[in-house]
Design an enzyme around this catalytic site. Structure first.
Site, PDB file in Angstrom:
ATOM      1  N   HIS A  52     -25.778 -48.503  51.505  1.00 38.33           N
ATOM      2  CA  HIS A  52     -26.956 -49.338  51.709  1.00 38.33           C
ATOM      3  C   HIS A  52     -27.074 -50.301  50.537  1.00 38.33           C
ATOM      4  CE1 HIS A  52     -29.397 -46.542  54.571  1.00 38.33           C
ATOM      5  NE2 HIS A  52     -28.098 -46.444  54.816  1.00 38.33           N
ATOM      6  N   GLU A  54     -29.530 -51.035  48.526  1.00 42.79           N
ATOM      7  CA  GLU A  54     -30.170 -50.486  47.328  1.00 42.79           C
ATOM      8  C   GLU A  54     -29.228 -49.572  46.562  1.00 42.79           C
ATOM      9  OE1 GLU A  54     -33.358 -50.417  50.656  1.00 42.79           O
ATOM     10  OE2 GLU A  54     -31.188 -50.269  50.495  1.00 42.79           O
ATOM     11  N   CYS A  82     -35.215 -46.973  53.114  1.00 42.50           N
ATOM     12  CA  CYS A  82     -35.202 -45.738  53.890  1.00 42.50           C
ATOM     13  C   CYS A  82     -35.455 -44.559  52.931  1.00 42.50           C
ATOM     14  CB  CYS A  82     -33.844 -45.590  54.574  1.00 42.50           C
ATOM     15  SG  CYS A  82     -32.494 -45.196  53.421  1.00 42.50           S
ATOM     16  N   CYS A  85     -32.747 -44.289  50.080  1.00 42.61           N
ATOM     17  CA  CYS A  85     -32.839 -45.344  49.074  1.00 42.61           C
ATOM     18  C   CYS A  85     -34.136 -45.260  48.280  1.00 42.61           C
ATOM     19  CB  CYS A  85     -32.679 -46.703  49.736  1.00 42.61           C
ATOM     20  SG  CYS A  85     -31.030 -46.925  50.441  1.00 42.61           S
TER      21      CYS A  85
END
Length: 154
Positions: A52, A54, A82, A85
């Site tokens: 992801h 992040e 999410c 993260c």
């Protein structure tokens, strides 16, 4: 430099994800006005569920700064993180989280749950929403329209 400047940099990362047919989310980690980590989604490309924006930005910032404690850093993310993260933001001791647009279905920074501000943990993160919100939402919408059109044509 201001919050909009850094969110525009996160949007540049989101564009990179868009161009490789990844969900267009981008992130930058900033320390003392300098970007020390960048990331964009690459789960499909890398075949990695943790790839992801992040996570990538936090990993790069930690490598560049020589440690996992990012307590003097801020992170700018185009879409609300999410749970994974949000946990990484909190566990890396990031000070401020700036979010472009909320994620009402999976956001873990206030929309569904709020991991970074849960006072049961030993560190909480300041959160600000709505930085370039329209631009951050538009790139997501554009992506999902494109994805639906691609699926129809198959």
């Amino acid at each position: 430099m201001n919050k909009e400047y850094f969110m525009k940099e996160a949007l540049k990362e989101a564009e990179k994800a868009y161009e490789i047919n990844e969900v267009p989310i981008g992130a930058v980690v900033v320390r003392s006005g300098v970007i020390v980590g960048r990331g964009h989604n690459s789960r499909e490309t890398d075949k990695d569920p943790t790839a992801h924006a992040e996570m990538t930005a936090i990993r790069e910032a930690s490598a560049n700064l020589g440690g996992w404690r990012l307590h003097q850093c801020d992170i700018y993310v185009t879409v609300e993180p999410c749970p994974m993260c949000a946990g990484a933001v909190m566990l890396s001791r990031i000070k401020n989280l700036y979010i472009g647009t909320r994620d009402s279905k999976g956001g873990a920074c206030g929309s569904v749950i709020n991991i970074p501000q849960n006072e049961s943990f030993n560190h909480t993160v300041s959160i600000e929403y709505g930085i370039l919100e329209e631009e951050c939402r538009e790139i997501l919408q554009k992506f999902f329209i494109k994805l639906r059109e691609m699926r129809k044509s198959k």
